[in-house]
Design a protein around this motif. Structure first.
Motif, mmCIF file in Angstrom:
data_model
loop_
_atom_site.group_PDB
_atom_site.id
_atom_site.type_symbol
_atom_site.label_atom_id
_atom_site.label_comp_id
_atom_site.label_asym_id
_atom_site.label_seq_id
_atom_site.Cartn_x
_atom_site.Cartn_y
_atom_site.Cartn_z
ATOM 1 N N ILE A 78 -70.561 -38.545 9.644
ATOM 2 C CA ILE A 78 -69.593 -39.259 10.408
ATOM 3 C C ILE A 78 -70.243 -40.641 10.975
ATOM 4 O O ILE A 78 -69.687 -41.590 11.131
ATOM 5 C CB ILE A 78 -69.004 -38.215 11.595
ATOM 6 N N ALA A 79 -71.528 -40.282 11.516
ATOM 7 C CA ALA A 79 -72.368 -41.513 12.077
ATOM 8 C C ALA A 79 -72.448 -42.672 11.179
ATOM 9 O O ALA A 79 -72.383 -43.762 11.453
ATOM 10 C CB ALA A 79 -73.703 -41.041 12.620
ATOM 11 N N LYS A 80 -72.904 -42.178 9.842
ATOM 12 C CA LYS A 80 -72.997 -43.177 8.924
ATOM 13 C C LYS A 80 -71.785 -44.114 8.754
ATOM 14 O O LYS A 80 -71.536 -45.322 8.516
ATOM 15 C CB LYS A 80 -73.327 -42.550 7.719
ATOM 16 N N LEU A 81 -70.530 -43.308 8.563
ATOM 17 C CA LEU A 81 -69.325 -44.029 8.085
ATOM 18 C C LEU A 81 -68.764 -44.901 9.348
ATOM 19 O O LEU A 81 -68.074 -45.624 9.267
ATOM 20 C CB LEU A 81 -68.250 -42.973 7.662
ATOM 21 N N VAL A 82 -69.176 -44.206 10.543
ATOM 22 C CA VAL A 82 -68.646 -45.226 11.794
ATOM 23 C C VAL A 82 -69.427 -46.612 11.699
ATOM 24 O O VAL A 82 -68.750 -47.619 11.968
ATOM 25 C CB VAL A 82 -68.970 -44.479 13.177
ATOM 26 N N GLU A 83 -70.835 -46.659 11.294
ATOM 27 C CA GLU A 83 -71.484 -47.739 11.201
ATOM 28 C C GLU A 83 -71.072 -48.749 10.256
ATOM 29 O O GLU A 83 -70.740 -49.970 10.424
ATOM 30 C CB GLU A 83 -73.096 -47.493 10.988
ATOM 31 N N GLU A 84 -70.531 -48.266 9.119
ATOM 32 C CA GLU A 84 -70.023 -48.913 8.205
ATOM 33 C C GLU A 84 -68.884 -49.458 8.590
ATOM 34 O O GLU A 84 -68.308 -50.761 8.391
ATOM 35 C CB GLU A 84 -69.925 -48.230 6.979
ATOM 36 N N ALA A 85 -67.988 -48.574 9.175
ATOM 37 C CA ALA A 85 -66.529 -48.996 9.574
ATOM 38 C C ALA A 85 -66.633 -50.323 10.694
ATOM 39 O O ALA A 85 -65.903 -51.170 10.614
ATOM 40 C CB ALA A 85 -65.769 -48.040 10.315
ATOM 41 N N LYS A 86 -67.702 -50.293 11.469
ATOM 42 C CA LYS A 86 -67.983 -51.129 12.358
ATOM 43 C C LYS A 86 -67.942 -52.603 11.786
ATOM 44 O O LYS A 86 -67.488 -53.517 12.236
ATOM 45 C CB LYS A 86 -69.245 -50.901 13.368
ATOM 46 N N ALA A 87 -69.199 -52.444 10.603
ATOM 47 C CA ALA A 87 -69.239 -53.975 9.889
ATOM 48 C C ALA A 87 -67.975 -54.277 9.407
ATOM 49 O O ALA A 87 -67.402 -55.532 9.414
ATOM 50 C CB ALA A 87 -70.328 -53.684 9.043
ATOM 51 N N ASN A 88 -67.117 -53.415 8.647
ATOM 52 C CA ASN A 88 -65.863 -53.713 7.933
ATOM 53 C C ASN A 88 -64.766 -54.177 8.958
ATOM 54 O O ASN A 88 -63.952 -54.939 8.697
ATOM 55 C CB ASN A 88 -65.400 -52.492 7.330
ATOM 56 N N MET A 89 -64.759 -53.420 10.107
ATOM 57 C CA MET A 89 -63.741 -53.905 11.092
ATOM 58 C C MET A 89 -63.986 -55.435 11.670
ATOM 59 O O MET A 89 -63.005 -56.191 11.501
ATOM 60 C CB MET A 89 -63.574 -52.935 12.325
ATOM 61 N N LEU A 90 -65.274 -55.972 11.785
ATOM 62 C CA LEU A 90 -65.488 -57.137 12.155
ATOM 63 C C LEU A 90 -65.046 -58.116 11.015
ATOM 64 O O LEU A 90 -64.828 -59.363 11.510
ATOM 65 C CB LEU A 90 -66.856 -57.268 12.383
ATOM 66 N N GLU A 91 -64.947 -57.656 9.818
ATOM 67 C CA GLU A 91 -64.639 -58.629 8.730
ATOM 68 C C GLU A 91 -63.123 -58.380 8.486
ATOM 69 O O GLU A 91 -62.592 -59.002 7.542
ATOM 70 C CB GLU A 91 -65.364 -58.356 7.469
ATOM 71 N N SER A 92 -62.542 -57.687 9.075
ATOM 72 C CA SER A 92 -61.019 -57.346 8.845
ATOM 73 C C SER A 92 -60.748 -56.754 7.646
ATOM 74 O O SER A 92 -59.709 -57.081 7.104
ATOM 75 C CB SER A 92 -60.012 -58.458 9.269
ATOM 76 N N ASP A 93 -61.932 -56.032 6.900
ATOM 77 C CA ASP A 93 -61.597 -55.391 5.684
ATOM 78 C C ASP A 93 -60.691 -54.012 5.860
ATOM 79 O O ASP A 93 -61.364 -52.934 5.874
ATOM 80 C CB ASP A 93 -63.030 -55.135 4.960
#
Ligand code: MEV
Length: 296
Positions: free
Chosen positions: A193-208
């Motif tokens: 879960i921690a790993k996917l949260v990190e990835e989601a953080k980056a993706n959210m900043l790019e509005s992906d």
């Protein structure tokens, strides 16, 4: 003295439960607010009029912390119903403390409010307190070790209420039990879960949003493995996905309360419709609201 302060409710976007165990989560403040008005009255007298707050221990504890022996009349108003699990306890704690000490800085306010909420509930990561204080969309690590504001304009979110009230403390307890029975498996889930949260953080900043939706789906699978989902939540989640949502998951402790999904604007209506068709209630809220503020 007469002052009114409001604080927003919250929605957990990703990372619930794991955040109780030192991992990160992403939380959004929502545009529903709870406000507290404080009036100074005769010394030693305290009158609390808080019909929306089911547990006035939070207000009592805030007065004990920063009331300084003043006589006070405290009244609350809320634009949201306590039934959705949007965080009325943390919002009332934060708003009351801020009304008692308007010049306080956000970090000191977070620490004081988190102490109160933790002392009363005996559990919790403090993510809800952070949302009430700082607002916006936050990357948050347990106890406020990291509180980072994410720069996101808007979130294409749909929220569905399952019709079932969840009890956060019971669900946290359930995960404690699960972790006792199978510590390695549960630690592995938290790490994933921690790993996917990190990835989601980056993706959210790019509005992906498409990718963030996928990550929500993965997060939901892990939450199901932890045993905190429910048939009703699963029904709402699969309905939303069948109508074209990018991804969907429960939000918060699980067992009931709300599910969330990300949608493209052309699918929004269809997704809302199917959520209602399977017995869910679409909750009209938007994310990314302002944190605690003095109203007057
Ligand atoms: C509850 O809304 C979210 C949990 O992660 C508890 C917490 O972080 O305090 C289950």
């Amino acid at each position: 003295m007469n002052i009114t302060v409001s604080a927003p409710g919250k929605l957990m976007l990703l990372g619930e439960h794991a955040v109780v165990y030192g991992r990160p989560c992403i939380v959004a403040a929502v545009n529903e607010r709870l406000s507290v008005t404080i009036e100074e009255i005769d010394e030693g007298k305290i009158i609390i009029d808080a019909p929306q707050v089911k547990d006035t221990r939070f207000v009592d504890a805030a007065i004990k912390t920063w009331g300084d022996g003043r006589g006070l009349r405290i009244s609350t108003k809320s634009t949201f119903s306590g039934k959705y699990g949007l965080g009325s306890s943390s919002a009332v704690t934060v708003a009351t403390l801020k009304a008692l000490k308007p010049s306080v800085d956000n970090r000191t306010l977070f620490d004081a409010a988190y102490r109160i909420v933790f002392d009363i509930q005996g559990k919790g990561s403090g993510f809800d307190v952070a949302a009430a204080v700082y607002g916006g969309i936050l990357y948050f690590v347990t106890g406020g070790k990291i509180i980072e504001q994410m720069k996101i304009d808007s979130l294409p979110l749909v929220v569905g209420y399952s019709g079932v009230k969840a009890d956060t403390v019971t669900l946290i307890e359930q995960v404690v039990q699960k972790k006792k029975e199978n510590p390695q498996k549960v630690e592995r889930i938290f790490d994933a879960i921690a790993k996917l949260v990190e990835e989601a953080k980056a993706n959210m900043l790019e509005s992906d949003w498409e990718r963030v939706g996928k990550l929500m789906d993965f997060n939901q699978e892990y939450l199901r493995d932890l045993g905190v989902s429910s048939d009703k939540l699963e029904q709402l989640i699969s309905a939303a996905k069948s109508a074209g949502a990018y991804g969907a998951k429960l939000s918060g402790a699980g067992g009931g309360d709300c599910m969330i999904c990300l949608v493209s604007e052309d699918k929004r209506k269809a997704v809302e419709k199917v959520i209602q068709e399977v017995g869910g209630e679409v909750v009209d809220i938007t994310a990314n609201a302002e944190g605690v503020r003095v109203e007057q």
